[in-house]
Design an enzyme around this catalytic site. Structure first.
Site, PDB file in Angstrom:
ATOM      1  N   GLU A   1       0.807  -1.230   0.000  1.00 25.09           N
ATOM      2  CA  GLU A   1       0.000   0.000   0.000  1.00 25.09           C
ATOM      3  C   GLU A   1       0.835   1.272   0.000  1.00 25.09           C
ATOM      4  O   GLU A   1       0.624   2.196   0.797  1.00 25.09           O
ATOM      5  CB  GLU A   1      -0.974  -0.019   1.183  1.00 25.09           C
ATOM      6  CG  GLU A   1      -1.962  -1.183   1.087  1.00 25.09           C
ATOM      7  CD  GLU A   1      -2.866  -1.332   2.303  1.00 25.09           C
ATOM      8  OE1 GLU A   1      -2.754  -0.507   3.238  1.00 25.09           O
ATOM      9  OE2 GLU A   1      -3.682  -2.268   2.322  1.00 25.09           O
TER      10      GLU A   1
ATOM     11  N   GLU B   1      -6.513  -9.733  -2.986  1.00 26.99           N
ATOM     12  CA  GLU B   1      -7.242  -9.787  -1.707  1.00 26.99           C
ATOM     13  C   GLU B   1      -8.740  -9.603  -1.938  1.00 26.99           C
ATOM     14  O   GLU B   1      -9.411  -8.927  -1.164  1.00 26.99           O
ATOM     15  CB  GLU B   1      -6.729  -8.710  -0.745  1.00 26.99           C
ATOM     16  CG  GLU B   1      -5.249  -8.751  -0.474  1.00 26.99           C
ATOM     17  CD  GLU B   1      -4.787  -7.626   0.459  1.00 26.99           C
ATOM     18  OE1 GLU B   1      -5.645  -7.048   1.168  1.00 26.99           O
ATOM     19  OE2 GLU B   1      -3.581  -7.336   0.483  1.00 26.99           O
TER      20      GLU B   1
END
Length: 952
Positions: free
Chosen positions: A730, A831
């Site tokens: 991220e 994910e």
């Protein structure tokens, strides 16, 4: 056993005996018992010779149909019952014991001289139960003696085995006060037959008499084909917490690193219980984990879903609100510890709040403790009650019926602004006017899903005099919204002169005052920008407003061609199926030869795909692999894996130098034993909140050394074991390492990781890339980020799109994949999960994402961020906590079946068979001269037909 019977009538008498004709007294192990109805009545401490009629006796002997308990209402004294290391006697219905009379006449038993909580009354029911049947239990009980408040009474089974230790299984529990009778209720079922089954009632504190009026155990139905849990007993709906409302003081409760106090009120009477008479406070807390706890060892069953409800608040230390959490601590026989976060919320010092959550235990712990924690040191936790019960079965919501959905029809009034600003109004003290000069083409992401349409008008709304970021054009659309429809948002936006650099523009919805994101983009003043997104409303609102907002105050905003319309997802699926057929399948020609080749023509052939080569995987956590139901579903339906948390730095090194690779090692062993490749998630996490405290506290030099140690420790230990690594998770949403160690650190992480394990593909990984709702991680921002890393020499080998998405719209997702695809790197959904309260809608969302991914040439794999309830996000699961597949899970299984090839036929004159199948592994069976021959083939990627020769 000493037994004396006195009878005063002839054996040949046809008249029933009168109760007074009997006196029976027997003694077992020195315990004196008074037995048989009216043999010797004890009333208020005295013996009486009151008699009942023979008809009453006959009525009392009759047993309710189906009740397997003998002498269930003690009308025959204590026949068939035994007291367990205590004494018992029958009391007449009109008798009074410590102020308690029988509820409705009849008899009841007083179990007295109890020196342990487990001492009570029991009956052997071995010969009257059978495995595979479900039994309901109901016992009418009371208590008497020196008791202030109430006491818990429990119903339990003792299961004796010839070749194993005795097991005890909880059925039900009830909190009972002296002034009334209560019913204990529950159910149980036996998966196998023990050598002995004993039912017993127990529970009050020593010195408290247990009163029992009746017991009923009824077989509900034959359940031999139902699925039972290994524990043999199904949980009841009774609270497993003892003394849950502190009526028995602080019994069963302890402080967790602090002191606990019982209160009726505090703060000069300003704080009183929300219900009941008492509450407990955890005080003198010096750590956030300090609180109040109860040992619940042996009272919880694995693989069953439990629901927790607590009433609590905080007090003191000038803290007005704080996070409060309920946590379950379990310890395994090998001393492994696990903390299960059940739930948490912000509590205040102003009022009591209700905290609710659910949990599941996959393993068989040797010790289990539930506790409440969270506020800063010095702040008290006040608890009024805690309830832990078996979670009720919630019936699934039906598929929503949506009448006249009007797919592709824009619900915005005067979208083209032919009628000035009619239908629009300014949100705040800004000014709206209509100008011309905007694009006349429909934004690209809307073209495939918008219904028949004309070119845009070229008109736009100019918003001036904006003094707040939220000011802009607005329109009320309450009456035009249909629940559970997915709406696509599309339009053009631009900033006025004076803007310095890109600024965020957002199409938002106000749904009963709550902000809902409809799409965002970083816009500039030099050109028009497409803005797109989606939303869905699943609860009936009273008001829905759509508006555009975002630039800094004083910056003019321009909005053109805003379209909001429901999306016909099924219509796009046909197109995706055609793309999938071209991308994921291949023509195959199987040529058979052998000594009997002349007899091959017409031979039967069966071709069955045993494995699809496309990666479909899911995350795992350590406790999942202890649950055999989870493991069975996982192994059957997935061929890749990733660890949820167990490889993250905060997990493997929670304190500096304290390395913990045990969980990751065991999970890796599990995957490798089943030939399942694993992604490594993640080496670092750039978001500061995900960085453990000791790393955040390091100096610059020490942090650089810690980063190097992390790379060396992890990658040397697992070299060659993980196919992928998410190197620095991220990076579009955090900058902890870059801020502390400089802009080169990110590329250096990739370089060092590649040097240490060159076999692994190194990924970037981020969220909100595919849904249009976050300009920080738009496809354009992601592309720029990846190119910058590559320019610094980072060996970026793959692109991770997390895929946490709600109400996905196919063209928007596809547009993001198309843009990222130009980089030529493999893209994985790493994910993925989808969210909806309705399982059918969740299944729809899942199908949208899977079809878009499977039909796109840039996608090389799909990983789900869980599928099992409580092992994934709220309203994202496909399988409930107890192993039942819901509608979303059924959709996934149907898609996997659709994407698997099975065909049958006959060989042609040349001994050949042609088919088109999905890439993967196949078993081929050929029947020649009544002999079945099986061969295995692999169909890999390729545009030309695959020719496979098989010698029989």
């Amino acid at each position: 056993v000493r037994l004396a019977i006195r009878r005063r009538f002839s054996f040949t008498s046809l008249d029933p005996p009168h109760p007074s004709d009997y006196v029976a007294i027997f003694s077992i192990n020195g315990t004196r018992r008074f037995c048989a109805c009216c043999f010797s009545w004890r009333q208020a401490g005295q013996d009486h010779s009151d008699q009942i009629s023979s008809q009453a006796m006959n009525d009392s002997i009759s047993m309710r149909p189906g009740n397997i308990v003998l002498n269930h209402d003690f009308s025959e004294g204590l026949r068939s019952w035994d007291s367990n290391c205590c004494e018992g006697f029958v009391v007449a219905g009109d008798a009074v014991s410590d102020g308690k009379a029988a509820a409705s006449g009849g008899c009841y038993v007083v179990v007295t001289k109890r020196k342990e909580c487990w001492q009570g009354l029991e009956q052997d029911i071995t010969s009257r139960v059978s495995p595979g049947s479900t039994y309901s239990v109901s016992a009418n009980v009371g208590v008497s003696g020196p008791l202030a408040g109430s006491a818990d009474v429990s119903a339990t089974l003792r299961l004796d085995f010839h070749d194993a230790e005795t097991k005890y299984h909880f059925i039900g529990r009830k909190s009972v006060s002296k002034d009334k009778w209560e019913n204990i209720e529950g159910k149980f079922s036996l998966a196998s037959m023990p050598s002995r089954v004993v039912f017993y009632l127990e529970g009050p504190s020593p010195g408290i008499d247990l009163l029992i009026k009746s017991v009923e155990i009824v077989c509900l139905s034959e359940c031999r084909n139902e699925k039972f849990h290994p524990e043999q007993i199904t949980a009841s709906d009774e609270n497993i917490i003892q003394n849950p409302t502190f009526d028995d003081g602080l019994n069963n409760w302890t402080g967790r690193g602090c002191k606990i106090v019982l209160n009726e009120s505090i703060d000069a009477g300003k704080i009183t219980p929300q219900s009941g008479k008492y509450f407990a406070s955890a005080t003198e807390r010096t750590q956030t984990w300090n609180g109040i706890q109860q040992d619940v060892t042996g009272r919880l069953q694995r693989k069953l879903l439990y629901e927790v409800t607590a009433v609590l608040r905080i007090y003191g230390n000038n803290v007005s609100n704080s996070d409060v959490r309920i946590t379950l601590w379990i310890q395994m026989p090998d001393l492994r510890e696990q903390y299960i976060g059940i739930t948490g919320m912000q509590a205040t010092d102003k009022d009591w709040v209700h905290l609710q959550g659910k949990f599941l235990i996959d393993s068989s712990p040797s010790k289990t403790v539930i506790y409440i924690e969270g506020p800063p040191a010095g702040t008290d936790i006040l608890v009024n009650s805690l309830v832990v019960k078996r979670a009720p079965k919630t019936p699934p919501m039906p598929r929503p019926v949506i009448e006249n959905p009007a797919f592709g029809v824009n619900i915005i009034q005067n979208s083209n602004l032919y009628d000035g600003t009619n239908g629009w109004y300014p949100l705040g003290d800004c000014n709206l006017s209509v100008q011309s000069g905007s694009p006349i083409i429909i934004p690209p992401m809307a073209r495939d899903s918008l219904g028949p349409h004309e070119p845009l008008s070229g008109n736009f709304i100019l918003v001036k005099n904006r003094s707040q970021t939220w000011m802009g054009p607005a329109q009320t659309i309450t009456d035009k919204i249909k629940l559970f429809l997915t709406y696509q948002v599309s339009g053009w936006v631009k900033l006025g002169s004076g803007a310095t650099g890109p600024q965020n523009v957002n199409v938002a919805l106000g749904v009963d005052g709550q902000w809902v994101n409809g799409g965002q983009v970083n816009a500039t003043s030099d050109r028009w920008h497409e803005i797109g997104g989606s939303f869905r409303i699943e609860k009936q609102p009273s008001k829905v407003m759509v508006y555009a907002q975002g630039p800094d105050p004083g910056i003019d905003l321009m909005v053109a061609g805003l379209q909001i319309f429901p999306v016909n997802r099924e219509k796009r699926f046909k197109h995706l199926k055609n793309l999938t057929d071209k991308l994921r399948k291949r023509d195959v020609v199987v040529k058979f030869s052998g000594p009997q080749s002349s007899t091959l023509a017409g031979a039967s052939v069966i071709i069955n795909q045993t494995e699809n080569s496309f990666p479909f995987g899911s995350c795992l956590n350590r406790s999942n692999i202890d649950n055999e139901d989870f493991v069975a579903f996982f192994l059957k339906n997935f061929n890749w894996s990733v660890f949820c948390n167990e490889l993250k730095w905060y997990w493997t090194e929670p304190q500096q130098g304290n390395l913990n690779y045990r969980d990751a090692d065991e999970m890796l062993d599990f995957c490798q034993s089943h030939n399942i490749p694993v992604r490594g998630h993640c080496i670092f996490w750039e978001v500061e909140d995900a960085v453990q405290w000791w790393v955040r506290s390091l100096s610059t030099n020490d942090l650089m050394a810690a980063v190097q140690n992390r790379l060396t420790s992890l990658l040397s230990r697992y070299k060659g074991n993980f196919r992928h690594y998410d190197v620095n998770n991220e990076m579009l949403h955090g900058s902890f390492y870059q801020d502390r160690l400089g802009k080169d650190i990110r590329a250096n992480m990739f370089k060092i990781a590649n040097q240490m394990d060159p076999s692994a593909l190194l990924f970037v990984n981020d969220y909100h890339v595919e849904d249009g709702c976050d300009p920080r991680s738009s496809p354009e921002s992601y592309i720029e980020h990846i190119l910058n890393l590559q320019e610094q020499g980072a060996p970026v080998g793959g692109i991770g799109i997390q895929g946490h998405i709600s109400n996905p719209v196919g063209p928007t997702v596809c547009s993001a994949l198309d843009k990222l695809g130009i980089l030529g790197l493999p893209i994985w959904l790493t994910e993925m999960d989808v969210t909806s309260v309705n399982e059918h809608i969740r299944g729809d969302d899942l199908e949208v994402m899977l079809r878009e991914a499977f039909a796109h040439p840039a996608i090389d794999g799909v990983m789900f961020w869980g599928f099992w309830e409580l092992s994934c996000g709220t309203n994202t699961h496909w399988v409930d906590a107890e192993g039942n597949v819901n509608e979303a899970g059924k959709r996934y299984l149907l898609l996997r079946k659709e994407w698997s090839t099975r065909t049958t036929g006959h060989l042609d004159q040349q001994g050949e068979y042609t088919f088109r199948g999905y890439h993967g592994t196949y078993d081929i069976q050929v029947v020649v001269n009544s002999e079945t021959i099986t061969k295995t083939i692999v169909v890999d990627k390729g545009e030309s037909p695959l020719v496979i020769s098989i010698a029989l």
